[in-house]
Design a protein around this motif. Structure first.
Motif, PDB file in Angstrom:
ATOM      1  N   GLY A  35     -13.084  -4.966   2.226  1.00  0.00           N
ATOM      2  CA  GLY A  35     -12.623  -4.208   1.065  1.00  0.00           C
ATOM      3  C   GLY A  35     -11.276  -3.550   1.305  1.00  0.00           C
ATOM      4  N   ILE A  36     -11.068  -3.012   2.510  1.00  0.00           N
ATOM      5  CA  ILE A  36      -9.791  -2.376   2.839  1.00  0.00           C
ATOM      6  C   ILE A  36      -8.664  -3.400   2.899  1.00  0.00           C
ATOM      7  N   ILE A  37      -8.942  -4.570   3.476  1.00  0.00           N
ATOM      8  CA  ILE A  37      -7.942  -5.649   3.505  1.00  0.00           C
ATOM      9  C   ILE A  37      -7.561  -6.050   2.086  1.00  0.00           C
ATOM     10  N   GLY A  38      -8.537  -6.024   1.169  1.00  0.00           N
ATOM     11  CA  GLY A  38      -8.267  -6.383  -0.226  1.00  0.00           C
ATOM     12  C   GLY A  38      -7.238  -5.479  -0.882  1.00  0.00           C
ATOM     13  N   ILE A  39      -7.133  -4.223  -0.429  1.00  0.00           N
ATOM     14  CA  ILE A  39      -6.143  -3.300  -0.999  1.00  0.00           C
ATOM     15  C   ILE A  39      -4.735  -3.834  -0.761  1.00  0.00           C
ATOM     16  N   MET A  40      -4.519  -4.422   0.417  1.00  0.00           N
ATOM     17  CA  MET A  40      -3.202  -4.979   0.746  1.00  0.00           C
ATOM     18  C   MET A  40      -2.969  -6.326   0.075  1.00  0.00           C
ATOM     19  N   LEU A  41      -4.016  -7.139  -0.016  1.00  0.00           N
ATOM     20  CA  LEU A  41      -3.860  -8.476  -0.601  1.00  0.00           C
ATOM     21  C   LEU A  41      -3.706  -8.438  -2.119  1.00  0.00           C
ATOM     22  N   PHE A  42      -4.449  -7.529  -2.770  1.00  0.00           N
ATOM     23  CA  PHE A  42      -4.446  -7.472  -4.239  1.00  0.00           C
ATOM     24  C   PHE A  42      -4.289  -6.028  -4.702  1.00  0.00           C
ATOM     25  N   PRO A  43      -3.105  -5.457  -4.538  1.00  0.00           N
ATOM     26  CA  PRO A  43      -2.917  -4.042  -4.910  1.00  0.00           C
ATOM     27  C   PRO A  43      -2.989  -3.828  -6.421  1.00  0.00           C
ATOM     28  N   GLY A  44      -3.439  -2.654  -6.800  1.00  0.00           N
ATOM     29  CA  GLY A  44      -3.379  -2.253  -8.202  1.00  0.00           C
ATOM     30  C   GLY A  44      -4.483  -2.738  -9.109  1.00  0.00           C
ATOM     31  N   LEU A  45      -5.577  -3.272  -8.558  1.00  0.00           N
ATOM     32  CA  LEU A  45      -6.676  -3.725  -9.421  1.00  0.00           C
ATOM     33  C   LEU A  45      -7.408  -2.530 -10.025  1.00  0.00           C
ATOM     34  N   ASP A  46      -7.756  -2.631 -11.317  1.00  0.00           N
ATOM     35  CA  ASP A  46      -8.559  -1.570 -11.922  1.00  0.00           C
ATOM     36  C   ASP A  46     -10.028  -1.782 -11.542  1.00  0.00           C
TER      37      ASP A  46
END
Length: 502
Positions: free
Chosen positions: A297-308
């Motif tokens: 989940g934390i890696i996802g913040i970098m891969l796909f920033p700004g998701l609602d």
């Protein structure tokens, strides 16, 4: 779950393979077993003969469903590093198990318990306490089963790129689940859990490796990125979040430990040694499973920033598409992994359904409607009631209420109210049935009112935890004022024996 662009036809092939394997396991589990469909312990507890490997993996599959990946990674994405709490509340469940499981196992084996409320009935000799605990446990099971049905539909539809619609996905895989559970009972459930647990563990590890590859292979770079661009997700949480964390530990730790299907795994152990050995290995699973999902989940913040919020619910599918594109190895691992996620969701659903039907057949039908019914008839009643329950829940699942995580939280508010009766009764002889009933009822009403009126938390404290506090107070105060009077010489012997053993 987001549609997996890489899957499509290959996804259908893998899902079909998993379905066929599960049906074969169900067939061979029930083949030649004369007592399987004629005794409650044979069908619902695998003859009380689960060895270490089967018991470990069925406990693992009970605690970690496919929703652990599909639901927890998006929560980590939204909340940031404070979601590391998911590791701790999975760990505390094991601690609570060890608090009561060995003691309960000794009595359950001696008294041939089939369902959790067999212990409640044996301990308090009160129809009111037994009926209320049955209702609260069935509520928790029904809610949990609904969650799994929603997850099955989302996972299959996403994995096949929408080729198999949500509703069709639910119907097909529920039919598969009913078929192999009907044929093999708990034995089939446990053996399918072995397959699903192995796939899930390996898949989570490969998924994390693929995610790290996409961000350059260094998790510290991800942490630095999050700290710079979304500092709130790495900052020290405010006091209310910390309180909420502790509240969640209590709600999940105490509630999940008395899941009826988890308790029945305690009853199913081949021996006390096997039970303790399985729990000892389970203590390593929270960091290996929930901890790795947290990192995803934390890696996802970098891969796909700004998701609602809605977008973040699709995080696992989005990451899987990127990982599958790395090379053919990751492509096939991702397909098998997502097939494993579907299978893991089904493995949780089958356990819940088996426990749900056992309580309807043994506790409701066998204790209150037809006490003279044969065990074979009770098993058949349970099977039929399970199908009826599934049909009702399928109707609800057509329009699923809220995100998976929100559904996950709701089921504990009432289920956790059984904890004082269930566990305190193992340690405290003075615990009174009347105090337990009024404590359980008051706690359930308070938790229910707070939830229904929109107050899921007050200053970070869950309504279920507030209800549990009131519940404990009434149980303890009422029992001190009017201690229990033993109505059973056998019960007195049981409690004395386990206290001496401890």
């Amino acid at each position: 779950m987001n549609d997996l662009a890489f899957a499509g036809t290959d996804g259908i092939i893998i899902l079909s393979a998993f379905a066929i394997i599960m049906l074969l396991i169900g067939y061979f589990s029930g083949r030649g077993e004369k007592n399987l469909h004629h005794t409650l312990s044979g069908y619902y507890l695998a003859g009380r003969n689960l060895g270490f490997i089967a018991l470990f993996f069925t406990l693992y599959a009970t605690q970690y469903s496919g929703n652990t990946i599909v639901g927890y990674a998006p929560t980590a994405y939204r909340t940031g590093f404070s979601w590391i709490q998911s590791i701790s509340f999975m760990t505390i469940i094991i601690g609570i198990y060890l608090l009561f499981a060995p003691r309960l196992y000794v009595i359950a084996k001696k008294r041939n318990f089939v369902t959790p409320t067999d212990w409640i009935d044996h301990r308090f000799k009160s129809k009111a306490v037994t009926l209320l605990s049955i209702f609260l446990m069935l509520w928790g099971l029904g809610n949990y089963l609904l969650e799994q049905l929603v997850a099955i539909g989302q996972a299959v539809s996403g994995m096949t790129g929408g080729t198999i619609p949500y509703q069709i996905a639910v119907i097909v895989f529920v039919a598969v689940m009913l078929a192999y559970e009907w044929m093999g009972g708990m034995k089939a459930v446990a053996f399918t859990d072995v397959m699903q647990g192995i796939v899930l563990m390996i898949g989570i590890i490969v998924f994390l490796i693929g995610g790290l590859y996409l961000v350059g292979g260094n998790f510290s770079d991800v942490t630095r990125y999050v700290a710079e661009l979304e500092p709130a997700k790495t900052a020290v949480p405010p006091m209310e979040v910390n309180i909420n964390w502790l509240s969640m530990l209590l709600l999940v730790g105490l509630g999940a430990s008395i899941y009826p299907h988890a308790v029945q795994r305690i009853y199913s152990a081949q021996s006390e040694k096997t039970l303790k050995k399985s729990f000892a290995r389970m203590a390593w699973m929270p960091p290996i499973t929930t901890g790795l999902v947290f990192m995803v989940g934390i890696i996802g913040i970098m891969l796909f920033p700004g998701l609602d919020k809605t977008g973040s619910e699709q995080l696992v599918g989005l990451m899987a598409n990127e990982i599958a594109a790395i090379n053919p190895f990751y492509y096939w691992i991702m397909i098998i992994f997502f097939g494993g996620i579907v299978a893991a969701i089904i493995s949780t659903a089958d356990s819940v359904l088996l426990s749900f039907s056992s309580m309807l057949s043994n506790d409701v039908y066998g204790k209150f409607i037809n006490p003279k019914a044969s065990e074979h008839k009770k098993v058949m009643v349970g099977k039929i009631c399970g199908i009826i329950a599934i049909i009702i829940l399928l109707w609800i699942a057509w329009n699923p209420p809220g995100t998976l995580y929100e559904i996950f939280v709701l089921k504990f508010e009432l289920l956790v109210q059984v904890f004082p009766a269930f566990v305190l009764g193992l340690y405290w002889k003075r615990l009174s049935g009347k105090a337990v009933f009024w404590g359980m009822l008051a706690g359930a009403i308070l938790a229910g009112v707070l939830t229904l009126t929109g107050y899921k938390t007050i200053y970070g404290i869950h309504g279920g935890v507030m209800g549990l506090g009131l519940n404990f107070f009434i149980c303890i105060a009422g029992s001190l004022l009017a201690p229990a009077v033993s109505k059973s010489k056998g019960l007195e012997e049981d409690l004395t024996a386990i206290n001496l053993k401890a």
